[in-house]
Design an enzyme around this catalytic site. Sequence first.
Site: not given
Length: 192
Positions: A71-73
């Site tokens: 995941a990456d935000t």
Amino acid sequence: MKYILASASPRRKELLRKTGISFEIMPSSKEEVITEELPADVVTELAYQKAADIFSLYHKIHDEDFTVIGADTVVSYKDEILGKPADEQEALDMLSMLADRTHQVYTGVSLLIWKNGRKIIRTFYEKTEVTFYPIMREDLLSYIATGDPMDKAGAYGIQGDFAIHVKSINGDYNNVVGLPIGHLYQELKLAF
């Protein structure tokens, strides 16, 4: 099925626990390479890179069924990506720009699944709109003095003391924290 979270984020770890899934943590140390420009494309690209790194490492020594979750935000304002601030001045600049305005938070998630001898890839993103109230400079300086904004994209954490400045959220709150667990859970159900 064995699950592996390719992130050291305590917020993602806490959110993933809410799904009831047991998992291991193996953060990716691969250097991020960004070739995309739009926030949705950037987060899906980075989420995939993290998941692919851990998938490759794990698959070399295990042949059991497993799923890697990457995941990456990012926080975005007018399609400009706001990363983690380099210093207090940059944190102040970011938060001043976002005050009394609406911005977007994108989280990309990539699931790399090894099941029955075949690889399955499911990559998606979630977008949430966040609007802040007008914020006085003194309030921003007090928040920055806590050190909280320094390790967060966009220089704020919605789940902490900065929540008092949030006027509205349009979309998934958990996405802003760092992992859209509802969407993730639905994708996992579709994969199996």
